[in-house]
Motif scaffolding. Sequence first.
Motif, PDB file in Angstrom:
ATOM      1  N   PHE A   3       0.854  -1.176   0.000  1.00 45.20           N
ATOM      2  CA  PHE A   3       0.000   0.000   0.000  1.00 45.20           C
ATOM      3  C   PHE A   3       0.896   1.234   0.000  1.00 45.20           C
ATOM      4  N   GLN A   4       0.518   2.235  -0.777  1.00 45.04           N
ATOM      5  CA  GLN A   4       1.301   3.464  -0.794  1.00 45.04           C
ATOM      6  C   GLN A   4       0.421   4.668  -0.520  1.00 45.04           C
ATOM      7  N   SER A   5       0.972   5.645   0.173  1.00 43.33           N
ATOM      8  CA  SER A   5       0.271   6.884   0.478  1.00 43.33           C
ATOM      9  C   SER A   5       0.967   8.021  -0.254  1.00 43.33           C
ATOM     10  N   VAL A   6       0.182   8.755  -1.042  1.00 44.67           N
ATOM     11  CA  VAL A   6       0.711   9.810  -1.906  1.00 44.67           C
ATOM     12  C   VAL A   6      -0.056  11.093  -1.626  1.00 44.67           C
ATOM     13  N   SER A   7       0.642  12.216  -1.537  1.00 48.04           N
ATOM     14  CA  SER A   7      -0.004  13.516  -1.357  1.00 48.04           C
ATOM     15  C   SER A   7       0.398  14.443  -2.489  1.00 48.04           C
ATOM     16  N   GLU A   8      -0.611  15.046  -3.117  1.00 51.84           N
ATOM     17  CA  GLU A   8      -0.375  16.016  -4.188  1.00 51.84           C
ATOM     18  C   GLU A   8      -1.588  16.930  -4.238  1.00 51.84           C
ATOM     19  N   ALA A   9      -1.414  18.184  -3.878  1.00 53.85           N
ATOM     20  CA  ALA A   9      -2.557  19.084  -3.731  1.00 53.85           C
ATOM     21  C   ALA A   9      -3.360  19.191  -5.028  1.00 53.85           C
ATOM     22  N   LYS A  10      -2.705  19.464  -6.137  1.00 52.20           N
ATOM     23  CA  LYS A  10      -3.372  19.582  -7.426  1.00 52.20           C
ATOM     24  C   LYS A  10      -2.886  18.467  -8.352  1.00 52.20           C
ATOM     25  N   PRO A  11      -3.712  18.035  -9.304  1.00 52.20           N
ATOM     26  CA  PRO A  11      -3.279  16.964 -10.207  1.00 52.20           C
ATOM     27  C   PRO A  11      -1.981  17.327 -10.919  1.00 52.20           C
ATOM     28  N   GLY A  12      -1.008  16.427 -10.818  1.00 58.96           N
ATOM     29  CA  GLY A  12       0.291  16.732 -11.413  1.00 58.96           C
ATOM     30  C   GLY A  12       1.093  15.484 -11.701  1.00 58.96           C
ATOM     31  N   ASP A  13       2.406  15.604 -11.591  1.00 61.01           N
ATOM     32  CA  ASP A  13       3.297  14.529 -11.997  1.00 61.01           C
ATOM     33  C   ASP A  13       3.106  13.253 -11.176  1.00 61.01           C
ATOM     34  N   ARG A  14       2.837  13.385  -9.879  1.00 56.80           N
ATOM     35  CA  ARG A  14       2.686  12.198  -9.047  1.00 56.80           C
ATOM     36  C   ARG A  14       1.445  11.404  -9.465  1.00 56.80           C
ATOM     37  N   TRP A  15       0.343  12.112  -9.666  1.00 58.29           N
ATOM     38  CA  TRP A  15      -0.871  11.402 -10.080  1.00 58.29           C
ATOM     39  C   TRP A  15      -0.674  10.781 -11.461  1.00 58.29           C
ATOM     40  N   TRP A 124      -9.266  19.541   1.371  1.00 57.96           N
ATOM     41  CA  TRP A 124      -8.436  18.348   1.467  1.00 57.96           C
ATOM     42  C   TRP A 124      -9.302  17.094   1.560  1.00 57.96           C
ATOM     43  N   VAL A 125      -8.943  16.104   0.790  1.00 59.09           N
ATOM     44  CA  VAL A 125      -9.643  14.816   0.749  1.00 59.09           C
ATOM     45  C   VAL A 125      -8.594  13.716   0.824  1.00 59.09           C
ATOM     46  N   THR A 126      -8.821  12.735   1.694  1.00 57.10           N
ATOM     47  CA  THR A 126      -7.941  11.568   1.775  1.00 57.10           C
ATOM     48  C   THR A 126      -8.790  10.314   1.680  1.00 57.10           C
ATOM     49  N   GLY A 127      -8.367   9.370   0.841  1.00 62.82           N
ATOM     50  CA  GLY A 127      -9.123   8.132   0.727  1.00 62.82           C
ATOM     51  C   GLY A 127      -8.384   7.096  -0.095  1.00 62.82           C
ATOM     52  N   MET A 128      -8.944   5.890  -0.115  1.00 62.95           N
ATOM     53  CA  MET A 128      -8.380   4.776  -0.875  1.00 62.95           C
ATOM     54  C   MET A 128      -8.953   4.828  -2.289  1.00 62.95           C
ATOM     55  N   THR A 129      -8.080   4.912  -3.269  1.00 61.93           N
ATOM     56  CA  THR A 129      -8.538   5.151  -4.632  1.00 61.93           C
ATOM     57  C   THR A 129      -9.029   3.886  -5.330  1.00 61.93           C
ATOM     58  N   ASP A 130      -9.819   4.108  -6.360  1.00 64.14           N
ATOM     59  CA  ASP A 130     -10.205   3.079  -7.325  1.00 64.14           C
ATOM     60  C   ASP A 130     -10.171   3.746  -8.691  1.00 64.14           C
ATOM     61  N   GLY A 131      -9.401   3.181  -9.604  1.00 61.51           N
ATOM     62  CA  GLY A 131      -9.229   3.834 -10.898  1.00 61.51           C
ATOM     63  C   GLY A 131      -8.464   5.140 -10.792  1.00 61.51           C
ATOM     64  N   LEU A 132      -7.765   5.358  -9.687  1.00 59.48           N
ATOM     65  CA  LEU A 132      -6.937   6.522  -9.401  1.00 59.48           C
ATOM     66  C   LEU A 132      -7.711   7.836  -9.311  1.00 59.48           C
ATOM     67  N   PHE A 133      -8.935   7.901  -9.805  1.00 60.13           N
ATOM     68  CA  PHE A 133      -9.790   9.089  -9.722  1.00 60.13           C
ATOM     69  C   PHE A 133     -10.877   8.871  -8.662  1.00 60.13           C
ATOM     70  N   GLY A 134     -11.523   7.713  -8.707  1.00 60.26           N
ATOM     71  CA  GLY A 134     -12.572   7.422  -7.748  1.00 60.26           C
ATOM     72  C   GLY A 134     -12.022   7.001  -6.399  1.00 60.26           C
ATOM     73  N   LEU A 135     -12.938   6.831  -5.431  1.00 61.88           N
ATOM     74  CA  LEU A 135     -12.580   6.417  -4.076  1.00 61.88           C
ATOM     75  C   LEU A 135     -13.562   5.345  -3.603  1.00 61.88           C
ATOM     76  N   VAL A 136     -13.057   4.368  -2.855  1.00 64.26           N
ATOM     77  CA  VAL A 136     -13.954   3.372  -2.257  1.00 64.26           C
ATOM     78  C   VAL A 136     -14.320   3.748  -0.822  1.00 64.26           C
ATOM     79  N   ASP A 137     -13.502   4.594  -0.211  1.00 58.35           N
ATOM     80  CA  ASP A 137     -13.838   5.185   1.085  1.00 58.35           C
ATOM     81  C   ASP A 137     -12.914   6.368   1.290  1.00 58.35           C
ATOM     82  N   GLY A 138     -13.317   7.294   2.168  1.00 60.27           N
ATOM     83  CA  GLY A 138     -12.477   8.449   2.404  1.00 60.27           C
ATOM     84  C   GLY A 138     -13.124   9.455   3.325  1.00 60.27           C
ATOM     85  N   MET A 139     -12.397  10.544   3.563  1.00 56.14           N
ATOM     86  CA  MET A 139     -12.894  11.614   4.435  1.00 56.14           C
ATOM     87  C   MET A 139     -12.315  12.946   3.967  1.00 56.14           C
ATOM     88  N   ASN A 140     -13.076  14.032   4.167  1.00 55.62           N
ATOM     89  CA  ASN A 140     -12.575  15.348   3.802  1.00 55.62           C
ATOM     90  C   ASN A 140     -12.332  16.208   5.038  1.00 55.62           C
TER      91      ASN A 140
END
Length: 326
Positions: A3-15, A124-140
């Motif tokens: 599992f990896q945790s990634v932070s990037e405020a706006k869509p960019g190189d990491r995403w 700010w939103v943190t959650g477990m992604t699905d398809g890298l855009f969607g989320l299966v769970d999360g919190m803001n």
Amino acid sequence: MTFQSVSEAKPGDRWRALFEAYWPAYERWFLSEGVEARQTYLAGYRALKKHMPELVPTYDKLVELVGGGDVAARFLSFYCPPPYLSGCSQAVKAGDEPLLVRNYDYPPALSDAVILNSRWNDRWVTGMTDGLFGLVDGMNEAGLAVSLTFGGRTIVGDGFGVPIIIRYVLEFCRTTQEAVRALKRIPCHMAYNVTVVDKNGRYNTVYMSPDRGTSVTDQPVATNHQEQVEWHRHARATATVERERFLLQRLTLHDEPADRFIAAFQKPPLYSLAYDRGFGTLYTAVYWPARGAIEYRWPGEVWDHEVTNPSIGTRTIKFPAGAMLA
């Protein structure tokens, strides 16, 4: 499984790097029924603009980041994707400090295993992604937590894959009431149960289906059926009734502290070892809306996060032999 945790405020190189790594597998899945079976780019774009217009600028940016290809653009709209199933259990424990706990039961090889922390739309939103855009769970950062389970029906219709709906709710809603209004009006392509709780402890579980509208309940628990069991084979395979009954009994018959309630998710009947059938538990997520804290748990291990101060890095988890074959 890492599992990896990634932070990037706006869509960019990491995403973009994440998408490029995952795209070959997602493209195979997305085109598994043939390109003709998928909605066109224009159909997906129009559906987003009609039902989730606030999300369109983010969608446009993500499509641009991945090169603007037709298939990737169709995929990222999450409109009428191929069907997919999961297990999962989730429950809200109210009281002095509300919390949402969920087990995500799914094939390890098909999970993103990415915790994404972002501020795409000034929240700010943190959650477990699905398809890298969607989320299966999360919190803001407003203290709204959301989680999904499969609803146990085989019907498929016109609508969005539920992970993009979860993304929308967390990007643009602050309270359970606002979230429920969004869930009632956005069409979902399959049956899913979405549980929502805010920092004030208000909660609902919403039953979404493509063929009979949306039902809002005051249930604090959701497993893999809705009002009643309709797909009996799936119900037996996932023990959905037994898990629901167990959780309701914990909430109504036991006045137990939060830590004991959370610990119950890592034992039978909630914690599943059915990896060979695609319903093994990949992680337990614990959301504390009032303090903006998140825990991802595995037996013997806890990874702490905060919505506005994420923990960056990786965790490698060992599952029972044969799990990765699911």
